[in-house]
Design a protein around this motif. Structure first.
Motif, PDB file in Angstrom:
ATOM      1  N   ARG A 184       3.432   5.727 -43.214  1.00  0.00           N
ATOM      2  CA  ARG A 184       4.715   5.881 -42.519  1.00  0.00           C
ATOM      3  C   ARG A 184       5.817   5.143 -43.261  1.00  0.00           C
ATOM      4  NH1 ARG A 184       1.718   5.151 -37.590  1.00  0.00           N
ATOM      5  NH2 ARG A 184       2.282   2.976 -37.653  1.00  0.00           N
ATOM      6  N   ARG A 185       5.511   3.952 -43.778  1.00  0.00           N
ATOM      7  CA  ARG A 185       6.508   3.195 -44.529  1.00  0.00           C
ATOM      8  C   ARG A 185       6.915   3.941 -45.784  1.00  0.00           C
ATOM      9  NH1 ARG A 185       4.173  -2.429 -45.584  1.00  0.00           N
ATOM     10  NH2 ARG A 185       4.960  -1.834 -47.594  1.00  0.00           N
ATOM     11  N   ARG A 186       5.919   4.525 -46.468  1.00  0.00           N
ATOM     12  CA  ARG A 186       6.230   5.279 -47.687  1.00  0.00           C
ATOM     13  C   ARG A 186       7.116   6.471 -47.375  1.00  0.00           C
ATOM     14  NH1 ARG A 186       0.406   4.920 -49.257  1.00  0.00           N
ATOM     15  NH2 ARG A 186       0.290   3.008 -50.442  1.00  0.00           N
ATOM     16  N   SER A 187       6.771   7.210 -46.311  1.00  0.00           N
ATOM     17  CA  SER A 187       7.579   8.387 -45.983  1.00  0.00           C
ATOM     18  C   SER A 187       8.984   7.960 -45.580  1.00  0.00           C
ATOM     19  CB  SER A 187       6.918   9.221 -44.891  1.00  0.00           C
ATOM     20  OG  SER A 187       6.857   8.512 -43.681  1.00  0.00           O
ATOM     21  N   GLY A 188       9.122   6.831 -44.913  1.00  0.00           N
ATOM     22  CA  GLY A 188      10.440   6.313 -44.573  1.00  0.00           C
ATOM     23  C   GLY A 188      11.234   5.948 -45.811  1.00  0.00           C
ATOM     24  N   ALA A 189      10.554   5.357 -46.808  1.00  0.00           N
ATOM     25  CA  ALA A 189      11.228   5.001 -48.055  1.00  0.00           C
ATOM     26  C   ALA A 189      11.691   6.255 -48.781  1.00  0.00           C
ATOM     27  CB  ALA A 189      10.293   4.181 -48.943  1.00  0.00           C
ATOM     28  N   VAL A 190      10.858   7.277 -48.791  1.00  0.00           N
ATOM     29  CA  VAL A 190      11.228   8.534 -49.446  1.00  0.00           C
ATOM     30  C   VAL A 190      12.446   9.135 -48.751  1.00  0.00           C
ATOM     31  CG1 VAL A 190      10.484  10.907 -49.892  1.00  0.00           C
ATOM     32  CG2 VAL A 190       8.930   9.012 -50.355  1.00  0.00           C
ATOM     33  N   GLU A 191      12.466   9.121 -47.436  1.00  0.00           N
ATOM     34  CA  GLU A 191      13.614   9.655 -46.694  1.00  0.00           C
ATOM     35  C   GLU A 191      14.892   8.891 -47.032  1.00  0.00           C
ATOM     36  OE1 GLU A 191      12.741   9.672 -42.531  1.00  0.00           O
ATOM     37  OE2 GLU A 191      10.931  10.874 -42.816  1.00  0.00           O
ATOM     38  N   ARG A 192      14.800   7.557 -47.130  1.00  0.00           N
ATOM     39  CA  ARG A 192      15.980   6.765 -47.471  1.00  0.00           C
ATOM     40  C   ARG A 192      16.466   7.072 -48.887  1.00  0.00           C
ATOM     41  NH1 ARG A 192      12.881   3.062 -44.673  1.00  0.00           N
ATOM     42  NH2 ARG A 192      12.223   2.004 -46.560  1.00  0.00           N
ATOM     43  N   LEU A 193      15.523   7.263 -49.828  1.00  0.00           N
ATOM     44  CA  LEU A 193      15.912   7.607 -51.198  1.00  0.00           C
ATOM     45  C   LEU A 193      16.602   8.967 -51.255  1.00  0.00           C
ATOM     46  CD1 LEU A 193      12.853   6.382 -53.280  1.00  0.00           C
ATOM     47  CD2 LEU A 193      15.197   5.544 -53.419  1.00  0.00           C
ATOM     48  N   LEU A 194      16.059   9.935 -50.531  1.00  0.00           N
ATOM     49  CA  LEU A 194      16.685  11.256 -50.516  1.00  0.00           C
ATOM     50  C   LEU A 194      18.078  11.200 -49.902  1.00  0.00           C
ATOM     51  CD1 LEU A 194      13.622  13.471 -49.545  1.00  0.00           C
ATOM     52  CD2 LEU A 194      14.731  13.311 -51.776  1.00  0.00           C
ATOM     53  N   LYS A 195      18.232  10.395 -48.857  1.00  0.00           N
ATOM     54  CA  LYS A 195      19.540  10.238 -48.229  1.00  0.00           C
ATOM     55  C   LYS A 195      20.513   9.570 -49.201  1.00  0.00           C
ATOM     56  CE  LYS A 195      21.703   8.167 -44.161  1.00  0.00           C
ATOM     57  NZ  LYS A 195      21.474   7.349 -42.975  1.00  0.00           N
ATOM     58  N   PHE A 196      20.040   8.573 -49.944  1.00  0.00           N
ATOM     59  CA  PHE A 196      20.877   7.882 -50.915  1.00  0.00           C
ATOM     60  C   PHE A 196      21.350   8.828 -52.005  1.00  0.00           C
ATOM     61  CE2 PHE A 196      21.277   5.508 -54.920  1.00  0.00           C
ATOM     62  CZ  PHE A 196      22.293   4.635 -54.567  1.00  0.00           C
ATOM     63  N   ARG A 197      20.486   9.742 -52.430  1.00  0.00           N
ATOM     64  CA  ARG A 197      20.852  10.685 -53.487  1.00  0.00           C
ATOM     65  C   ARG A 197      22.004  11.592 -53.060  1.00  0.00           C
ATOM     66  NH1 ARG A 197      15.972  13.937 -55.546  1.00  0.00           N
ATOM     67  NH2 ARG A 197      17.649  14.910 -56.702  1.00  0.00           N
ATOM     68  N   ARG A 198      22.170  11.817 -51.762  1.00  0.00           N
ATOM     69  CA  ARG A 198      23.233  12.692 -51.267  1.00  0.00           C
ATOM     70  C   ARG A 198      24.604  12.021 -51.290  1.00  0.00           C
ATOM     71  NH1 ARG A 198      20.169  13.401 -46.428  1.00  0.00           N
ATOM     72  NH2 ARG A 198      18.219  14.226 -47.156  1.00  0.00           N
ATOM     73  N   ILE A 199      24.637  10.702 -51.511  1.00  0.00           N
ATOM     74  CA  ILE A 199      25.912   9.986 -51.564  1.00  0.00           C
ATOM     75  C   ILE A 199      26.594  10.338 -52.890  1.00  0.00           C
ATOM     76  CG2 ILE A 199      27.012   7.707 -51.662  1.00  0.00           C
ATOM     77  CD1 ILE A 199      24.645   6.642 -50.007  1.00  0.00           C
ATOM     78  N   PRO A 200      27.836  10.807 -52.848  1.00  0.00           N
ATOM     79  CA  PRO A 200      28.508  11.201 -54.101  1.00  0.00           C
ATOM     80  C   PRO A 200      28.767  10.004 -55.005  1.00  0.00           C
ATOM     81  CG  PRO A 200      30.012  11.375 -52.240  1.00  0.00           C
ATOM     82  CD  PRO A 200      28.671  11.008 -51.677  1.00  0.00           C
ATOM     83  N   MET A 201      28.677  10.244 -56.310  1.00  0.00           N
ATOM     84  CA  MET A 201      28.962   9.208 -57.302  1.00  0.00           C
ATOM     85  C   MET A 201      30.459   8.964 -57.339  1.00  0.00           C
ATOM     86  SD  MET A 201      26.200   8.173 -58.866  1.00  0.00           S
ATOM     87  CE  MET A 201      26.839   7.515 -60.374  1.00  0.00           C
ATOM     88  N   PRO A 202      30.874   7.739 -57.627  1.00  0.00           N
ATOM     89  CA  PRO A 202      32.315   7.475 -57.767  1.00  0.00           C
ATOM     90  C   PRO A 202      32.900   8.283 -58.921  1.00  0.00           C
ATOM     91  CG  PRO A 202      31.048   5.430 -57.710  1.00  0.00           C
ATOM     92  CD  PRO A 202      30.070   6.553 -57.776  1.00  0.00           C
ATOM     93  N   LYS A 203      34.120   8.732 -58.770  1.00  0.00           N
ATOM     94  CA  LYS A 203      34.789   9.523 -59.814  1.00  0.00           C
ATOM     95  C   LYS A 203      34.993   8.660 -61.059  1.00  0.00           C
ATOM     96  CE  LYS A 203      36.077  13.228 -57.352  1.00  0.00           C
ATOM     97  NZ  LYS A 203      35.497  14.483 -57.508  1.00  0.00           N
TER      98      LYS A 203
END
Length: 79
Positions: A47-66
């Motif tokens: 469960r911890r691993r799947s939670g970490a994966v979800e957080r990483l995927l969510k982080f990837r959706r954050i746009p990079m600064p211009k």
């Protein structure tokens, strides 16, 4: 991962078990040498691993600064 001597483990057993239940691992030592490891059940770690994966995927959706690339950010972090 936390490391505890046998005496500290005995006196704080409830708190140690609560932290293991929360997903932490604990190494038990005797005279400074590791003798045992208390780890959460496999389902909890999964469960911890799947939670970490979800957080990483969510982080990837954050746009990079211009005007900033990943390479530049890594270089800046190494300074």
């Amino acid at each position: 991962m936390e490391t505890l001597g046998t005496h500290k483990l005995k006196t704080n057993l409830s708190a140690v078990l609560s932290s293991v239940e929360a997903g932490e691992s604990v190494t038990v030592t005797r005279h400074g040498r590791p003798i045992a490891r208390i780890v959460p059940p496999a389902a909890s770690r999964s469960r911890r691993r799947s939670g970490a994966v979800e957080r990483l995927l969510k982080f990837r959706r954050i746009p990079m600064p211009k005007g900033c690339s990943i390479v530049e950010m890594v270089r800046e972090g190494r300074r």
